[in-house]
Scaffold this active site. Structure first.
Site, PDB file in Angstrom:
ATOM      1  N   ASP A   1      37.941 -16.656  17.682  1.00  0.00           N
ATOM      2  CA  ASP A   1      38.994 -17.126  18.283  1.00  0.00           C
ATOM      3  C   ASP A   1      40.263 -16.015  18.404  1.00  0.00           C
ATOM      4  O   ASP A   1      40.198 -14.903  17.886  1.00  0.00           O
ATOM      5  CB  ASP A   1      39.596 -17.928  16.881  1.00  0.00           C
ATOM      6  CG  ASP A   1      40.929 -18.654  17.070  1.00  0.00           C
ATOM      7  OD1 ASP A   1      41.081 -19.447  17.980  1.00  0.00           O
ATOM      8  OD2 ASP A   1      41.545 -18.114  16.443  1.00  0.00           O
TER       9      ASP A   1
ATOM     10  N   HIS B   1      41.923 -11.947  22.331  1.00  0.00           N
ATOM     11  CA  HIS B   1      42.787 -11.295  23.134  1.00  0.00           C
ATOM     12  C   HIS B   1      43.836 -10.655  22.165  1.00  0.00           C
ATOM     13  O   HIS B   1      44.390  -9.763  22.578  1.00  0.00           O
ATOM     14  CB  HIS B   1      43.262 -11.837  24.059  1.00  0.00           C
ATOM     15  CG  HIS B   1      43.809 -13.518  23.901  1.00  0.00           C
ATOM     16  ND1 HIS B   1      42.942 -14.527  24.264  1.00  0.00           N
ATOM     17  CD2 HIS B   1      45.142 -13.880  23.242  1.00  0.00           C
ATOM     18  CE1 HIS B   1      43.634 -15.482  23.737  1.00  0.00           C
ATOM     19  NE2 HIS B   1      44.710 -15.208  23.133  1.00  0.00           N
TER      20      HIS B   1
ATOM     21  N   ASP C   1      41.197 -27.175  22.818  1.00  0.00           N
ATOM     22  CA  ASP C   1      42.613 -26.637  22.473  1.00  0.00           C
ATOM     23  C   ASP C   1      43.373 -27.316  23.791  1.00  0.00           C
ATOM     24  O   ASP C   1      44.747 -27.043  23.437  1.00  0.00           O
ATOM     25  CB  ASP C   1      42.478 -25.162  23.110  1.00  0.00           C
ATOM     26  CG  ASP C   1      41.983 -24.585  21.845  1.00  0.00           C
ATOM     27  OD1 ASP C   1      41.952 -24.813  20.772  1.00  0.00           O
ATOM     28  OD2 ASP C   1      41.076 -23.490  21.992  1.00  0.00           O
TER      29      ASP C   1
END
Length: 1551
Positions: free
Chosen positions: A564, A567, A664
């Site tokens: 999750d 980045h 999401d």
């Protein structure tokens, strides 16, 4: 099953080997290489590693025990590297861990048996090289995901996401998850199952080591991870479904119990004081929220509900004008001027000032590490240097000190002002970002439109968690005490997402100074705290240990992990945690949520983390065209160019998990329309890699199942087959008739069957809304085509479909696999099949979907009963599929069989005729440039429309281009378009051969290999043509190499260079050798048109009088003929040119002998050198000296004589050449004038040769002609250089003198041995007297005089004859006795040539110093500069088409005035080798010589001509006017390789 067939087919293909080429300086951190388990990976050195001792290391676990591959694998340790052993190219013999690279076919090999991403690097010279890696990269081995004994390759992964908290208690999970099983999914993705925080967000985890209590249900027993494992095991073993779950490493819930015990694990105001200004701003915004929420600011136009833009602007004004200035945040960045000035004053009083200020740099503010107010500092030592100085205008010490303090004060005030101004910019940005946030959340139509202002709904999201309660309740003083006092560590920064952030940098860490928090740029998640790991486990031991336990626990439970917020997770942390997870489960499937907006950065993450798939969502596409790009990303095109079992590794795109929707983002039914769900599912299912969806999509849920706010449960599978709650699942259960379940199952079963080898993909966009996706099997050549009508916006409700243009494809429709569409349940009565949804009512307990739609699914449809296909008709080789009117949302799938089975690759026996060809015939088969092909009666080379002519008519012409296209599968190239359009190129290959009867067998072989390709579907022609052409080319190349002696079986460079002998020597009817004597014993040269001659270069010097040049032929002869075992071709050329001897010279341009020109002075000496080489190296070579030569011109003024009319043994012809030189001769070229040379002046036709009686040096020429290889004659009237030679080099050219010594010393030895009848030469003087020299005397005279006349000492000395002309020292002159004396002293590339042919003339120390200067001043990447760059005449770029008025370059006048020629490089390297041992540089020189050959190999492999160029422009730049393949360039390089091999045999390096 289908995927089992896939594995069986892979095994049938045999061992697969991929080759990674190592190049100097290449660090491929962002290049992706992926190899399947069972592949062999070979690392081969590239050309740039030649001459270097290379040690290669990898952290792939290398075991000495082969049984380790079968059992439990050793633990992977990222920073533990293993040295790999090099192996020989031919037999794979072990060579050790570090070898001097002399061949690019050496290799290190790994058999890949373990999954993961692995790093490699190499160093030079020794294993502990301090220079660090010279190159590096990564390779990945995808995991084998197994479920119930079934392996799931990426193309078989169909993953459904479930929000775990919506599953309900554990006993309910199997019934809920069965929906995914019945829909055909092969993998489940669970959001975190650990205990969640108070927000109930699935990604705000409060306790990572405890299962969330909600899964315990009412049983009275708390469920554990063991219970979860039981469920997952059932799913894995009974349902054959794999599972993955999230790991959240970046943040933890605010309620996490250990936060107060381990605040060091978070970003807080104690451990990270740079966050304190941002925390105070956050507290201010919290107080403002509280004040607005209480209604305290109504009087100022701010009610408790923000509903208008005026309200937002009032807040902005209040912040700008009052609240933010009151914080005085600038004080946390500025200094106390008075305090610093006082400290300075005290120091300055006790320090004697310098006379002038030191240049010590600029005084800057140093931020206070604790960000206390007015505590910024400066470097006082630097301040003293800058300001405490002697001042002439101050008459006492106090005045000087005051002046110094005043100047310092001004500087400090400037620095404070600058710091405050910078802060104001940040605060303006912060206020603007607050305004933008309020507008989105409260006013914008696409936002949530929250009006209430309260603790629950603050004006802006909170950035910090404040200990002891809400920050809004704290006064400014209390907030500052909390953020800057003893309990500052309890003021913790929330996590979040930063738009356009550098994912390789931590936005909260000190280098970024927490600027994102101060500027309010973060999309903050106020329910969780950002975790702070530091650089290593020692920086936060508890956090690293805790998270490791959490990750290992998750890896034990599931088959894979989803990273999750990858980045925003520190890369080194993710590396460590995934390494730990893989040691628990080696075949760990890793999915990452990674959004960097950079493919380069994505690839770095994929490499370092071993990511199996990056999440990509088809909902991000805004059109069908964009969706097509997402679907085909990473796929091989249909009909891709296939390679051999051992082939170069090809970089790949990052693997993707393509989701038709993610959990999401908003539901597609809301973002687009409900009718796009079915085509969206179909197109995602066709992705070449992993694919997936989210629970709710198939149920037609029209809203996002929110991971934070959703509290209802998923529906269960209806055991009885009936949906208890209707089509939408409102009663808590669904079945195959609900939503898209049946369609999804059909699509995923189709996807699973395609995973069995349908690895090629093509997307045809039929119109703006309709896509046709072809999945193709590259072995069986079967295809599946899926047509999907997208619906990005709501269609006309009453539409009954629309016209879609027919689909054309090659092959026959074998079966209609699927027809599916979504329609409104009432459409039969309303006539509105595409009716938009009505008002949706949410079930209070269960997550329900739209109940008003029915998905019609038909499988195995007979064409006559199809609702979507009107007709399938043949149109030549094509099938034309005509559609009935297609509705938006319609999906059609059909299987297509190829019209004929694809041909097998040509068998070795079928290629046997090529092995019987001789070298001239192989020249015709493989090569022939355009002019050569025309000369042989053909129509020239093949011209590819849109590309241009191929370099050769033969196989090499097209194979060179295919080799360029294959790595990138460039099927759009004009060559592939031409192959698809027709059979012209293939037919050309055999028909050009059928023209020549002797090539009939070869023509039949080529036809048999290529003709079956012409019967294939056109889209398959490029790949099968490439395969057949490669087989033909390989067989012909092997046949040629087998006839090329040791050079043909040597290293990669040797073999490539040897093939240029075949390329450049062929039978050209217009350019034969003179006929031999009838008395010549066999073997005899073939008569025209079969007579083989050597081209100087291609394509400029290929046919007619321009093909055969005496000088070029004999410079190249040893390399291209003797070292390749072509002794008879060498013999024929020596005798052929001997027949033309005239005036003591051989021709410059042969032109069959009869029309030869005799205007070069050096060619005869190269001819004599070649005779020496032949006699020394060919079997029974000295017999050549007695062979008959049929003289064309028995006397200089004779007319051409017929063969046999004037025979002489070769030794007499040799003697005549030497005798004429010794006697001396001046003559004028026959037919002097424009007929034979359009540019030469009258004086230039006068030729002189002779021998200096003092020195023995051959001399000749004048300032109007060019008698050596530097023979450019000016030709521009405009520039005024016509008739003027650029480089006369008259007098005694250095390489000619060396050639003479080499030949003379050899002849002296031959005479002593009785193999040459003549003892020497004599000269008859005008008075009748005679001077006679033996060859030994002549050679000795040259030797005694050479150094004295050619060496330019390193320092001025009495030996300098013309010190005024010396420009460079420690060199050898280019000539002696030139008519232009300065020309003697020019630094050129010719003396290394002299060194290579006659090293005995040179003082070894002088020679080495001179060669150092060549290396420093003349050596280029590929060749050697022809003139010193510092010379007034240097012009490094050659352009023969230059029509300007600059005489130094017009019409290429500077041909030899700087451009870098390739052939002298070989002589330079041989010169180095000749003197290396005597100068103590042997090993280094051998290595350097190999290194210098590296660029030649790279150029040769990259050139479509597969040769070495004539020359390059300055610094190796390509030269358009150069021949791309030149005989002497290749020949000289082959001589270097031969010399290196001989040197290493004589003196092994011990490597």
């Amino acid at each position: 099953m289908a995927i089992d067939r896939c594995a069986a087919e892979a095994a049938a293909e045999g061992p697969q080997t991929r080759v990674l080429t190592l190049e100097h300086g290449e660090h491929n951190d962002a290049t992706l290489y992926r190899f399947k388990k069972g592949y062999y990976l070979q690392f081969c050195p590239g050309p740039s590693l030649l001459g270097r001792k290379v040690f290669l290391y990898t952290n792939y676990v290398v075991s000495d025990n082969p049984e380790d591959d079968k059992g439990e694998q050793a633990e992977f340790v990222r920073n533990q590297y293993y040295g790999l052993e090099w192996r020989g190219a031919a037999r794979g013999e072990p060579l050790g861990a570090g070898v001097l690279v002399t061949d690019t076919q050496l290799y290190c090999e790994l058999r890949l048996t373990r999954a993961g991403s692995f790093h490699y690097y190499f160093v030079y010279d020794n294993a502990e090289s301090a220079a660090g890696p010279a190159g590096s990269g990564w390779f990945a081995v995808p995991p084998t995901v197994a479920a119930g004994g079934r392996a799931l390759p990426p193309a078989a992964v169909s993953c459904q996401t479930v929000v775990a908290k919506c599953l309900g208690p554990l006993p309910r999970w199997p019934r809920v998850l069965r929906v995914a099983r019945e829909a055909g999914y092969t993998m489940l993705h669970f959001t975190p199952v650990q205990e969640l925080g108070a927000s109930d967000s699935s990604y705000s985890i409060a306790n990572r080591l405890r299962l969330d209590p909600r899964y315990s249900g009412d049983s009275g027993r708390e469920a554990t991870f063991a219970d979860v494992e039981n469920v997952i095991s059932k799913i894995r073993n009974e349902w054959q479904m794999a599972s993955i779950s999230d790991v959240v490493l970046n943040h933890t819930a605010n309620e996490t119990p250990w936060l107060t015990e381990h605040p060091e694990a978070t970003y807080n105001c104690g451990t990270c004081p740079h966050l304190r200004p941002a925390a105070l701003l956050d507290a201010l915004l919290a107080r403002l929220t509280a004040a607005v929420g209480r209604g305290d600011l109504r009087a100022r136009g701010l009610p408790p509900a923000v509903t208008t833009h005026q309200h937002v602007q009032a807040i902005k004004h209040l912040l700008e004008s009052e609240l933010v200035p009151e914080l005085r945040l600038h004080e946390m960045f500025t200094c106390d001027v008075d305090r610093i000035v006082q400290e300075f004053y005290q120091l300055a009083r006790n320090k004697v000032p310098p006379v002038r200020a030191a240049d010590g740099g600029e005084l800057k503010l140093l931020p206070d590490p604790q960000y206390r107010r007015l505590h910024a500092a400066v470097d006082l030592e630097l301040a003293l240097q800058l300001y405490n100085v002697y001042r002439t205008d101050c008459y006492d010490e106090e005045a000087r000190l005051r002046r110094s303090c005043d100047e310092l004060r001004r500087r400090l005030e400037e620095l404070n002002a600058a710091a405050a101004d910078e802060l104001r910019g940040h605060l303006r940005a912060a206020i603007d970002n607050c305004v933008a946030t309020m507008q989105y959340f409260r006013l914008q139509s696409d936002g949530p439109k929250i009006e209430e202002v309260s603790e629950k709904n603050p004006l802006v999201p909170r950035y910090f968690l404040w200990a002891g309660g809400a920050a809004g309740a704290l006064s400014a003083a209390q907030a500052e005490a909390a953020a800057c006092g003893a309990r500052a560590a309890l003021v913790m920064a929330h996590s979040g997402w930063l738009l356009d952030a550098d994912p390789l940098q931590d936005f909260a860490a000190p280098p970024a100074a927490g600027r994102a928090y101060l500027r309010r740029e973060l999309v903050a998640w106020s329910d969780c705290v950002k975790l702070r790991y530091g650089a290593r486990p020692e920086d936060s031991p508890f956090l690293w240990a805790h998270m490791r336990e959490y990750v290992e626990l998750t890896a034990e439970l599931f088959d894979g992990l989803r990273l999750d917020n990858c980045h925003s997770t520190p890369l080194h942390v993710a590396e460590y945690m995934l390494d730990c997870a893989r040691n628990v489960k080696p075949d760990l499937y890793v999915v990452a949520e990674l959004f960097t907006n950079s493919e380069h950065v994505d690839n770095i993450f994929v490499n370092r983390l071993g990511i199996s798939a990056l999440i990509r969502e088809s909902q991000s596409a805004r059109s069908a065209g964009e969706l097509a790009r997402l679907v085909r990303r990473g796929a091989r095109a249909v009909g891709a160019l296939r390679g051999a079992a051992r082939r170069p590794a090809a970089p790949r795109a990052a693997p993707a998990l393509l989701l038709d929707a993610s959990h999401d983002n908003p539901a597609p039914a809301a973002a687009r329309c409900v009718f796009d769900l079915l085509p969206g599912a179909a197109l995602a299912a066709l992705a070449p890699g992993a694919a997936g969806s989210t629970r709710g999509y198939d149920d037609l849920v029209p809203h996002q199942v929110d991971v934070v706010s959703e509290s209802r449960l998923y529906t269960e599978w209806a055991e009885g087959g009936e949906c208890a709650g209707g089509a939408g699942g409102a009663g808590g259960a669904v079945d195959a008739g609900c939503g898209l379940v049946a369609a999804r199952r059909a699509l995923l079963e189709l996807r699973l069957s395609l995973a069995a080898g349908h690895s090629e993909l093509y997307v045809d966009q039929l119109d703006d809304h309709v896509l046709a996706v072809t999945r193709h099997h590259p072995h069986t050549r079967q295809s599946v085509i899926v047509v999907a009508h997208t619906a990005f916006s709501a269609p006309d409700p009453a539409s009954d479909g629309r016209y879609v243009k027919p689909l054309r494809f090659e092959g026959e429709v074998e079966e209609i696999l699927l027809e599916a569409s979504l329609v409104h349940v009432d459409h039969e009565s309303t006539g509105r099949p595409l009716q938009a949804p009505g008002a949706f009512e949410r079930d209070p307990r269960y997550i329900n979907g739209l109940a008003e739609y029915r998905c019609d699914v038909r499988r195995g449809v007979a064409p006559a009963r199809s609702a979507m296909v009107a007709a399938a008709r043949r149109e030549g080789a094509l099938t034309v599929l005509e559609f009935r009117p297609l509705r938006p949302g319609a999906v059609l799938a059909l299987r297509v069989a190829p019209p004929a089975p694809p041909p097998a690759p040509p068998a070795p026996a079928a290629l046997a005729p090529l092995a019987a060809l001789d070298l001239p015939d192989l020249h015709a088969l493989l090569y022939r440039c355009d002019a050569e092909e025309r000369d042989a009666g053909g129509g020239g080379v093949y011209h590819v429309p849109g590309h241009g002519p191929l370099p050769y008519a033969g196989l090499q012409g097209v194979v060179s281009l295919l080799d360029e296209l294959r790595p990138s599968d460039d099927l759009g190239h004009p060559l592939c378009e031409n192959l698809r359009a027709g059979d012209w190129l293939l037919e050309y290959q055999w028909r050009r051969l059928e023209r020549e009867p002797r090539l009939a067998a070869a023509a039949a072989c080529v036809r048999a290999a290529l003709q079956p390709v012409t019967r294939l579907p056109r889209y398959l022609v490029p790949t099968y043509a490439a395969r057949a052409l490669a087989a033909l080319h390989g067989a012909a190349t092997r046949a040629a190499l087998a006839r090329l002696g040791a050079a043909g079986g040597g290293c990669a460079l040797s073999r490539a260079l040897a093939l240029t002998s075949v390329q450049l020597a062929g039978a050209v009817p217009s350019a034969p050798l003179p006929p031999p004597s009838p008395a010549l014993p066999p073997p005899r040269p073939a008569p025209p048109p079969r007579c083989v001659t050597l081209a100087a270069g291609l394509p400029h010097f290929s046919v007619g009088h321009m093909r055969c040049w005496g000088r070029d032929t004999f410079i190249a002869l040893r390399g291209l003929f003797l070292l390749t075992g072509r002794y008879q071709d060498a013999r024929f050329h020596i005798l052929g040119f001997a027949a033309c001897l005239r005036h003591g010279l051989i021709p410059n341009l042969l032109d069959g002998g009869i029309n030869a020109r005799y205007n070069c002075r050096d060619a005869v000496w190269w001819w004599l050198q070649s005779i020496k080489q032949y006699c020394s190296e060919a079997p029974q070579g000295t017999a050549l000296l007695t062979e008959p030569v049929s003289r064309l011109f028995p006397q200089d003024d004779a007319e051409p004589a017929p063969p046999g009319a004037a025979d002489q043994p070769l030794h007499d012809v040799v003697q005549e050449a030497l005798q004429v030189h010794f006697q001396g001769l001046v003559f004028r070229e026959r037919n002097a004038g424009r007929k034979i040379d359009a540019h030469m002046s009258d004086k230039g036709f006068n030729v002189q040769i002779g021998v200096d009686p003092e020195t023995g040096f051959p001399f000749g020429g004048n300032d109007a002609n060019c008698g050596t290889w530097m023979d450019k004659m000016g030709s521009s009237e405009t520039a005024g250089n016509r008739g003027r030679p650029a480089t006369p080099r008259d007098g005694s050219a250095v390489e000619v003198v060396a050639l003479a010594h080499s030949v003379l010393a050899w002849l002296a030895a031959q005479h002593r041995a009785g193999r040459y009848p003549h003892a020497g030469v004599s000269r008859r003087h005008r008075d009748g007297s005679l001077t006679a020299w033996s060859f030994a005397q002549w050679a000795e005279r040259i030797r005694l005089n050479f150094e004295r006349h050619y060496w330019v000492p390193a320092a001025p000395s009495a030996a300098d004859r013309r010190p005024d002309l010396v420009h460079r020292r420690a060199i050898y002159k280019d000539s002696h006795g030139a008519s232009q004396p300065w020309a003697d002293y020019q630094l050129r590339c010719n003396f290394p040539v002299a060194m290579a042919v006659a090293p005995e003339l040179f003082d070894p120390k002088h020679a080495w110093a001179a060669l150092d200067n060549v290396e420093r001043l003349l050596l280029g990447p590929l060749g050697v500069k022809t003139l010193d760059p510092a010379d007034w005449a240097y012009r490094g770029d050659y352009d023969n088409a230059n029509g300007g008025d600059d005489p130094s370059v017009a019409h290429g006048f500077n041909y030899h005035q700087g451009p870098e020629w390739v052939w002298p490089l070989g002589f330079y390297l041989r010169a180095r080798l000749a003197f290396a041992h005597e100068n103590g540089r042997y090993a280094r020189t051998v290595a350097a010589a190999y290194a210098a050959l590296g660029p030649l190999l790279a150029a040769l492999e990259a050139s479509p001509w597969r040769g070495l160029p004539e020359l390059t422009n300055a610094d190796g730049a390509p030269c358009a006017g150069s021949c791309p393949t030149q005989a002497w360039s290749s020949g000289a390089a082959l001589e270097v390789l031969h010399a290196l091999e001989a040197a290493r045999r004589a003196r092994p390096l011990g490597d």
